[in-house]
Scaffold this motif. Structure first.
Motif, PDB file in Angstrom:
ATOM      1  N   TYR A  57     -21.821  20.101 -25.136  1.00 31.73           N
ATOM      2  CA  TYR A  57     -20.446  19.760 -25.487  1.00 31.73           C
ATOM      3  C   TYR A  57     -19.837  18.949 -24.355  1.00 31.73           C
ATOM      4  N   LEU A  60     -20.135  16.926 -29.587  1.00 32.43           N
ATOM      5  CA  LEU A  60     -21.068  18.051 -29.562  1.00 32.43           C
ATOM      6  C   LEU A  60     -22.399  17.566 -30.103  1.00 32.43           C
ATOM      7  N   SER A  77     -13.816  14.451 -27.650  1.00 34.19           N
ATOM      8  CA  SER A  77     -14.874  15.454 -27.560  1.00 34.19           C
ATOM      9  C   SER A  77     -16.089  15.079 -28.398  1.00 34.19           C
TER      10      SER A  77
END
Length: 436
Positions: free
Chosen positions: A74, A34, A32
């Motif tokens: 994101y 962001l 992930s």
């Protein structure tokens, strides 16, 4: 599921070119990221009292606004397995800092029923993504970037679309893309209104599809080929070729050319379109200095048109204000860039350019079609534009990558050119932050 062009569906078979061992799963959470983008935008545009409404019904001669934008993006990794599942999400917020009732309309902020800028606006969305080997499919809110269908990002917040897209990278140096879009959210808007339109004709259409690819050869040659269909408006083909030659340790020569071929399609909502638009450039870089010469031609009795509120015009002479894309127009550009790192100021750069367009002939534009306002201008159109930009990017420290750009434009035209006389200034401060 939205309809896809036949060529796009071919992407589904390309994972067979790869093997499962080529890319290890990165994990939904482990992969992930962001990113936050803070953008501050001041925009002053003076139409020099030309309020004749010839260009898209323009009546207001002076516009000035200042706004702050926040963009959050994101992107997850993928779940394990042959087909990995992931999620992309975004949240956008624009806040008015200054905009009088008589100076709104720069497209930084949406307008209310009195043509006053809203105090703020926001948008959010997400896209489900699936990855098998080297092919990625996304379904939901998208930010496409191709020469024939590209989201606009020239104001406070970026434009987005709803639909489905595919991307494949099975072959080294080759990226293939395809998509089908059916709804738009423009840059100064909170909502996907279900309707897309063209930039100059304002012609609405219900869906658009595109397919194509970019190839970067080992010798540095770049080749792009794309095809797009805007339903019941046009079919458009794009082709470009570029190559850079190293002359010595301190100099290089870059050459490039591109072509758009646009023809009306289906019920031809924008009327007859039969336009070939092309540009070519040569750029010589010597140390801190860069010099460019470009030529552009519009061969057709309609202007070169593209995605409304978008950036899908890769012609060399599409610049800060004018696109130099009027019917039958020929234009030239000379440009100079200076990198002041060589003079002890890393991160500081200067750009200036001058463009001149002539030979504009609006006399054969359909007076009842989407481009009727051109027909009133007649033959003999000409104009010029001068742009200057000073930009500084912080190189290190807590504010690394913070950029400040000051752009100034002067555009002058005779009565047979649609863009009119304009002075404008933009001051753009942008601070990207990688949270994780």
């Amino acid at each position: 599921m939205p309809r896809l062009p036949t060529l796009t569906l071919l992407l589904c078979g390309l994972p067979l070119l790869a093997t499962a061992e080529e890319k290890a799963p990165e994990g939904f959470i482990e992969g992930s990221s962001l990113k936050l983008i803070n953008r501050n935008f001041y925009f002053n545009r003076d139409f020099r009292s030309r309020g004749d409404g010839l260009f898209n019904g323009r009546q207001q001669s002076y516009r000035e606004e200042w706004a702050q934008g926040f963009q959050g993006f994101y992107s997850s990794g993928y779940t394990a397995g042959t087909v990995g599942v992931g999620l992309d999400a975004h949240a956008l917020l624009g806040v008015k800092l200054d905009s009088g009732g008589g100076t709104a309309g720069t497209n930084l902020l949406p307008l209310d029923s009195r043509n006053h800028a809203e105090d703020d606006y926001s948008a959010a969305g997400a896209a489900l993504k699936l990855r098998a080997f080297d092919t990625e499919l996304k379904l939901g809110d998208l930010f496409p970037v191709t020469p024939v269908f590209q989201r606009g990002d020239g104001r406070l917040l970026p434009q987005s679309f709803r639909g489905v897209s595919l991307e494949n990278r099975s072959i080294d140096g080759l990226t293939l893309q395809g998509g089908h879009l059916h709804a738009a959210r423009n840059k100064a808007s909170s909502n996907h209104d279900g309707e897309m339109s063209t930039e100059y004709g304002g012609t609405a259409y219900e869906s658009a599809s595109y397919f194509g690819g970019d190839y970067s050869a080992p010798d540095g040659t770049l080749l792009s080929l794309y095809q797009a269909r805007y339903e019941d408006v046009w079919n458009q083909t794009y082709l470009s070729l570029a190559h850079s030659f190293t002359l010595d340790d301190d100099s290089a020569l870059a050459l490039g050319a591109n072509l758009y071929r646009t023809r009306d399609q289906g019920s031809a909502r924008a009327g007859e379109i039969d336009t070939d638009s092309w540009s070519a450039y040569a750029r010589l870089s010597i140390g801190a200095h860069s010099f460019m010469l470009a030529h552009q031609r519009i061969d057709g009795d309609q202007p070169f048109d593209y995605l409304g509120d978008g950036d899908s015009i890769y012609l060399a002479n599409s610049v800060l204000y004018s696109d130099f894309n009027s019917p039958n127009e020929r234009s030239w550009q000379v440009r100079y860039d200076l990198d002041l790192a060589a003079f002890g100021v890393p991160g500081l750069s200067l750009m200036t350019r001058y463009l001149r367009g002539t030979g504009i002939d609006n006399s054969r534009v359909d007076p009842n079609g989407a481009y009727a306002y051109y027909a009133r201008l007649g033959d003999g159109g000409r104009h010029w534009e001068r742009d200057v930009e000073v930009k500084y990017v912080v190189q290190n420290g807590p504010a690394k990558d913070l950029s400040i750009a000051v752009q100034q434009t002067i555009h002058r035209a005779n009565a047979a050119q649609a863009d009119g006389d304009v002075d404008q200034v933009r001051i753009i401060t942008q601070y990207p932050l990688d949270i994780f």
